[in-house]
Design a protein around this motif. Structure first.
Motif, PDB file in Angstrom:
ATOM      1  N   LEU A  26      57.660  42.630  45.877  1.00 37.08           N
ATOM      2  CA  LEU A  26      58.858  42.870  45.055  1.00 37.08           C
ATOM      3  C   LEU A  26      59.285  41.565  44.375  1.00 37.08           C
ATOM      4  CD1 LEU A  26      60.933  45.068  47.577  1.00 37.08           C
ATOM      5  CD2 LEU A  26      59.982  45.852  45.408  1.00 37.08           C
ATOM      6  N   MET A  27      59.163  40.459  45.119  1.00 34.30           N
ATOM      7  CA  MET A  27      59.553  39.156  44.575  1.00 34.30           C
ATOM      8  C   MET A  27      58.634  38.754  43.406  1.00 34.30           C
ATOM      9  SD  MET A  27      59.621  35.530  46.596  1.00 34.30           S
ATOM     10  CE  MET A  27      57.855  35.224  46.472  1.00 34.30           C
ATOM     11  N   LEU A  28      57.337  38.993  43.562  1.00 37.31           N
ATOM     12  CA  LEU A  28      56.391  38.644  42.486  1.00 37.31           C
ATOM     13  C   LEU A  28      56.723  39.418  41.209  1.00 37.31           C
ATOM     14  CD1 LEU A  28      53.086  38.508  44.577  1.00 37.31           C
ATOM     15  CD2 LEU A  28      54.182  36.566  43.419  1.00 37.31           C
ATOM     16  N   VAL A  29      57.089  40.691  41.380  1.00 37.78           N
ATOM     17  CA  VAL A  29      57.478  41.498  40.203  1.00 37.78           C
ATOM     18  C   VAL A  29      58.730  40.880  39.585  1.00 37.78           C
ATOM     19  CG1 VAL A  29      58.365  43.743  39.453  1.00 37.78           C
ATOM     20  CG2 VAL A  29      56.472  43.638  41.097  1.00 37.78           C
ATOM     21  N   HIS A  30      59.668  40.512  40.448  1.00 36.78           N
ATOM     22  CA  HIS A  30      60.952  39.995  39.971  1.00 36.78           C
ATOM     23  C   HIS A  30      60.785  38.686  39.193  1.00 36.78           C
ATOM     24  CE1 HIS A  30      65.369  39.898  40.182  1.00 36.78           C
ATOM     25  NE2 HIS A  30      65.211  38.586  40.197  1.00 36.78           N
ATOM     26  N   VAL A  31      59.874  37.802  39.650  1.00 32.71           N
ATOM     27  CA  VAL A  31      59.720  36.512  38.967  1.00 32.71           C
ATOM     28  C   VAL A  31      58.725  36.592  37.804  1.00 32.71           C
ATOM     29  CG1 VAL A  31      60.384  35.147  40.988  1.00 32.71           C
ATOM     30  CG2 VAL A  31      57.946  35.606  40.578  1.00 32.71           C
ATOM     31  N   GLY A  32      58.314  37.812  37.474  1.00 34.34           N
ATOM     32  CA  GLY A  32      57.458  37.975  36.295  1.00 34.34           C
ATOM     33  C   GLY A  32      55.986  37.733  36.577  1.00 34.34           C
ATOM     34  N   MET A  33      55.527  38.032  37.781  1.00 36.76           N
ATOM     35  CA  MET A  33      54.099  37.911  38.096  1.00 36.76           C
ATOM     36  C   MET A  33      53.566  39.273  38.568  1.00 36.76           C
ATOM     37  SD  MET A  33      53.990  34.304  40.174  1.00 36.76           S
ATOM     38  CE  MET A  33      54.791  32.831  39.559  1.00 36.76           C
ATOM     39  N   PRO A  34      53.685  40.317  37.713  1.00 37.55           N
ATOM     40  CA  PRO A  34      53.299  41.656  38.171  1.00 37.55           C
ATOM     41  C   PRO A  34      51.813  41.775  38.508  1.00 37.55           C
ATOM     42  CG  PRO A  34      53.763  41.658  35.807  1.00 37.55           C
ATOM     43  CD  PRO A  34      54.169  40.320  36.326  1.00 37.55           C
ATOM     44  N   GLU A  35      50.979  40.960  37.834  1.00 37.41           N
ATOM     45  CA  GLU A  35      49.535  41.076  38.116  1.00 37.41           C
ATOM     46  C   GLU A  35      49.221  40.544  39.524  1.00 37.41           C
ATOM     47  OE1 GLU A  35      50.395  37.184  36.732  1.00 37.41           O
ATOM     48  OE2 GLU A  35      51.029  39.094  35.900  1.00 37.41           O
ATOM     49  N   LYS A  36      49.969  39.491  39.929  1.00 40.64           N
ATOM     50  CA  LYS A  36      49.778  38.980  41.308  1.00 40.64           C
ATOM     51  C   LYS A  36      50.315  39.998  42.313  1.00 40.64           C
ATOM     52  CE  LYS A  36      48.050  35.029  40.084  1.00 40.64           C
ATOM     53  NZ  LYS A  36      46.585  34.889  40.151  1.00 40.64           N
ATOM     54  N   ALA A  37      51.422  40.651  41.931  1.00 37.70           N
ATOM     55  CA  ALA A  37      51.979  41.689  42.807  1.00 37.70           C
ATOM     56  C   ALA A  37      50.943  42.790  43.034  1.00 37.70           C
ATOM     57  CB  ALA A  37      53.254  42.271  42.186  1.00 37.70           C
ATOM     58  N   ASN A  38      50.281  43.201  41.960  1.00 40.62           N
ATOM     59  CA  ASN A  38      49.250  44.248  42.080  1.00 40.62           C
ATOM     60  C   ASN A  38      48.096  43.802  42.959  1.00 40.62           C
ATOM     61  OD1 ASN A  38      50.608  46.011  40.537  1.00 40.62           O
ATOM     62  ND2 ASN A  38      49.513  45.541  38.632  1.00 40.62           N
ATOM     63  N   LEU A  39      47.705  42.537  42.765  1.00 45.40           N
ATOM     64  CA  LEU A  39      46.585  41.987  43.538  1.00 45.40           C
ATOM     65  C   LEU A  39      46.876  42.091  45.033  1.00 45.40           C
ATOM     66  CD1 LEU A  39      44.025  40.385  42.551  1.00 45.40           C
ATOM     67  CD2 LEU A  39      45.289  38.290  43.096  1.00 45.40           C
ATOM     68  N   VAL A  40      48.086  41.661  45.420  1.00 51.17           N
ATOM     69  CA  VAL A  40      48.456  41.649  46.844  1.00 51.17           C
ATOM     70  C   VAL A  40      48.622  43.090  47.337  1.00 51.17           C
ATOM     71  CG1 VAL A  40      50.219  40.950  48.501  1.00 51.17           C
ATOM     72  CG2 VAL A  40      49.537  39.370  46.675  1.00 51.17           C
ATOM     73  N   ARG A  41      49.324  43.920  46.563  1.00 51.77           N
ATOM     74  CA  ARG A  41      49.566  45.311  46.987  1.00 51.77           C
ATOM     75  C   ARG A  41      48.234  46.038  47.209  1.00 51.77           C
ATOM     76  NH1 ARG A  41      51.692  46.946  42.659  1.00 51.77           N
ATOM     77  NH2 ARG A  41      53.883  46.597  43.106  1.00 51.77           N
ATOM     78  N   ASN A  42      47.324  45.878  46.251  1.00 51.68           N
ATOM     79  CA  ASN A  42      46.031  46.566  46.372  1.00 51.68           C
ATOM     80  C   ASN A  42      45.265  46.105  47.609  1.00 51.68           C
ATOM     81  OD1 ASN A  42      46.480  48.018  44.102  1.00 51.68           O
ATOM     82  ND2 ASN A  42      45.322  46.657  42.735  1.00 51.68           N
ATOM     83  N   ALA A  43      45.338  44.804  47.896  1.00 52.16           N
ATOM     84  CA  ALA A  43      44.599  44.267  49.046  1.00 52.16           C
ATOM     85  C   ALA A  43      45.155  44.828  50.356  1.00 52.16           C
ATOM     86  CB  ALA A  43      44.672  42.737  49.036  1.00 52.16           C
ATOM     87  N   VAL A  44      46.477  44.990  50.425  1.00 53.53           N
ATOM     88  CA  VAL A  44      47.082  45.562  51.644  1.00 53.53           C
ATOM     89  C   VAL A  44      46.600  47.004  51.811  1.00 53.53           C
ATOM     90  CG1 VAL A  44      49.250  46.267  52.745  1.00 53.53           C
ATOM     91  CG2 VAL A  44      49.135  44.080  51.533  1.00 53.53           C
ATOM     92  N   LEU A  45      46.651  47.777  50.722  1.00 51.95           N
ATOM     93  CA  LEU A  45      46.236  49.182  50.799  1.00 51.95           C
ATOM     94  C   LEU A  45      44.755  49.278  51.198  1.00 51.95           C
ATOM     95  CD1 LEU A  45      48.017  50.700  47.633  1.00 51.95           C
ATOM     96  CD2 LEU A  45      48.811  50.653  49.993  1.00 51.95           C
ATOM     97  N   LYS A  46      43.938  48.389  50.634  1.00 51.15           N
ATOM     98  CA  LYS A  46      42.495  48.414  50.937  1.00 51.15           C
ATOM     99  C   LYS A  46      42.255  48.061  52.414  1.00 51.15           C
ATOM    100  CE  LYS A  46      38.259  48.945  49.315  1.00 51.15           C
ATOM    101  NZ  LYS A  46      37.425  48.699  50.434  1.00 51.15           N
TER     102      LYS A  46
END
Ligand code: NAD
Length: 487
Positions: free
Chosen positions: A294-314
């Protein structure tokens, strides 16, 4: 949001509280994942938590910490232990209120079939008002028998959180907002929340809305959470609802949250410091990782947010489970905090195959709309509260007060715990030592503050123990006070 924490080379500095109990373990997990993700972040540690409490500072936070958070207004916070016993204020509430973090966003989703849940397919977000309600913390003991807590619901506070909920829904493709209040009982406070919700909803026609009484709403959330999309609630109900949501979706170890203010934002796990499992390398770091997303999205790093989110799900799809979500199914393995973290880091860059990815977008900043019309406020009476420990006979009290001569006011009724006991009370009504005596304006008169002062002098002259007064106003001729039960 101020961008003063971003350096010229693009590095964003984050204030960091590692927290207590499992805090340092799960924070280390998050820091390792963020570093491996390549997010351009730097962290400055803030002194707060159990150590500070135990050093004698009852707020739990060092004075210097506020300046650090002001300079670097994005805060990542591990859970903090509030020492037991009176005298210690919850640091979480202090931070939220001091920094004006008015919106608490708590997404809760299931990871079925990978994490066991009774409610597959749940994917909801709770938007909780974060500063008002009974959490204003204004409490008094007024008599030997009666205590009170002031519930404050304000128009601007409600407008802000309602707008935030709609902006969040709009920017995140959410279709429906359910507002949960108890406005059948608290018609003025919860009634205000419900009416602001209704009014602002008209500006967002593409989002459908519904209102639910909190008790049945909580029951539906526990039994059928899939029916909800966004739930909006005042502070106390929102707090309770988000724990129910965390529980029904799998584990409290899986829910992250953000606390959003005009210029500062804080990101944390929903759970506490879990002292029972601290230091054992078994805590689930997912909740704090999700807070970091959520913090990465907030600070304008949505691509990093996706990277981390996807890795957790995987990592979940590949069978990695911390103890709290391990059920011994085939192709799964129980791992500790560190090994779970390693599994996530190894999967940065991979995508989940089955689990649906729900990306988040930071909603636009909300601003208040100036009211077009300033209501006319008129003083029309006063409630005088008295302590009557010995003489609890409403008839005697009422007759005494009926005899008070006042230029503008006369006694309308006396209540005890909100129920009318004079005139024409019922013999079954239980009486405490706390009476409210309602005086209203005489026909054809107006009330001046001096009439209230005179009335209080009469009360004192008659030997009554006055503990407080509450003025009665109308706003555009509509009463700004509730009726007594039985009035
Ligand atoms: P808790 O959330 O710490 O623990 C409740 C239960 O959930 C425990 O059995 C714990 O082991 C388990 N649990 C919690 N997080 C987990 C995780 N990540 N992985 C696996 N299991 C997890 O609640 P509590 O025991 O009521 O409170 C402990 C302390 O935390 C108290 O001092 C309380 O004041 C504080 N607290 C802090 C916050 C915060 O900092 N935001 C929130 C709630 C409670």
């Amino acid at each position: 949001m101020a961008e003063k924490n971003v350096e010229q080379n693009g590095t964003t500095t984050i204030s960091l509280i590692k927290g207590d109990g499992i805090g340092p373990e799960i924070t280390d997990s998050v820091l390792r994942i963020l570093e491996a993700s390549g997010a351009n972040l730097k962290f400055v540690e803030v002194e707060a938590g159990e150590k500070v409490y135990l050093s004698g500072k009852t707020s739990g936070i060092a004075d210097s910490a506020w300046d650090v958070m002001r300079k670097y207004p994005i805060l990542l916070k591990g859970p903090i232990t509030t020492p037991r016993g009176t005298g210690y204020k919850s640091l979480n509430v202090t931070i939220r209120k001091t920094l004006g973090l008015y919106a608490n966003l708590r997404p809760a989703r299931t990871y079925d079939p990978f994490v066991k849940t009774k409610h597959p397919g749940t994917d909801l977000v709770i938007v909780r008002e974060n500063e008002e309600d009974t959490y204003a913390g204004i409490e008094h003991r007024q008599t030997r028998e009666v205590t009170q807590c002031l519930k404050l619901i304000t128009k601007p506070g409600t407008e802000k959180i309602v707008r935030y909920a709609f902006e969040f829904a709009r920017s995140n493709g959410r279709k429906k907002i359910t507002c949960m209040v108890k406005d059948n009982i608290m018609k003025i406070t919860d009634g205000l929340f419900a009416s602001v919700f209704k009014q602002i909803s008209e500006e967002y026609p593409e989002i459908s809305t519904e209102s639910m009484i909190i008790d049945i709403g909580a029951a539906h959330l526990a039994n059928n959470p899939q029916r909800f999309d966004v739930i909006l609630a005042p502070n106390l109900y929102g707090d309770i609802l988000s724990d129910i949501a965390a529980e029904v979706t799998g584990s409290v170890g899986m829910c992250g949250s953000s606390n959003i203010g005009d210029s500062i934002a804080m990101f944390e796990a929903v759970h506490g410091s879990a002292p029972d499992i601290a230091g054992k390398d078994i805590a689930n770091p997912t909740a704090l990782i999700k807070a970091a997303v959520l913090m990465l999205v907030h600070v304008g790093m949505p691509e990093k947010a996706n990277l981390v989110r996807n890795a957790v799900l995987k990592a979940l799809e590949d069978g990695y489970r911390t103890a709290d979500i391990f059920t011994g199914e085939a192709n799964t393995q129980k791992v500790g905090t560190k090994a779970f973290t390693d599994a996530i880091i190894k999967r940065l860059g991979e995508k989940p195959k089955q689990l649906e990815v729900r990306e988040l977008t930071r909603p636009k900043t909300v601003s208040l709309v100036k009211p077009k019309h300033l209501e006319v406020k008129k003083l029309v009476g006063v409630d005088v509260f008295i302590d009557e420990y010995e003489n609890r006979n409403p008839e005697t009290l009422g007759k005494k007060m009926d005899g008070i001569q006042n230029a503008s006011l006369h006694l309308k009724m006396i209540t005890n715990r909100g129920v009318k006991v004079y005139p024409q009370g019922q013999p079954e009504t239980f009486l405490t030592d706390h009476f409210r005596c309602r005086f209203v304006v005489n026909e054809g008169k107006s009330v001046q503050p001096k009439d209230i002062v005179d009335l209080l002098s009469s009360f004192i002259g008659l030997g009554f123990d006055v503990i407080k007064t509450e003025n009665l106003y109308t706003f555009d001729d509509k009463p700004g006070y509730s009726l007594g039960q039985g009035e």
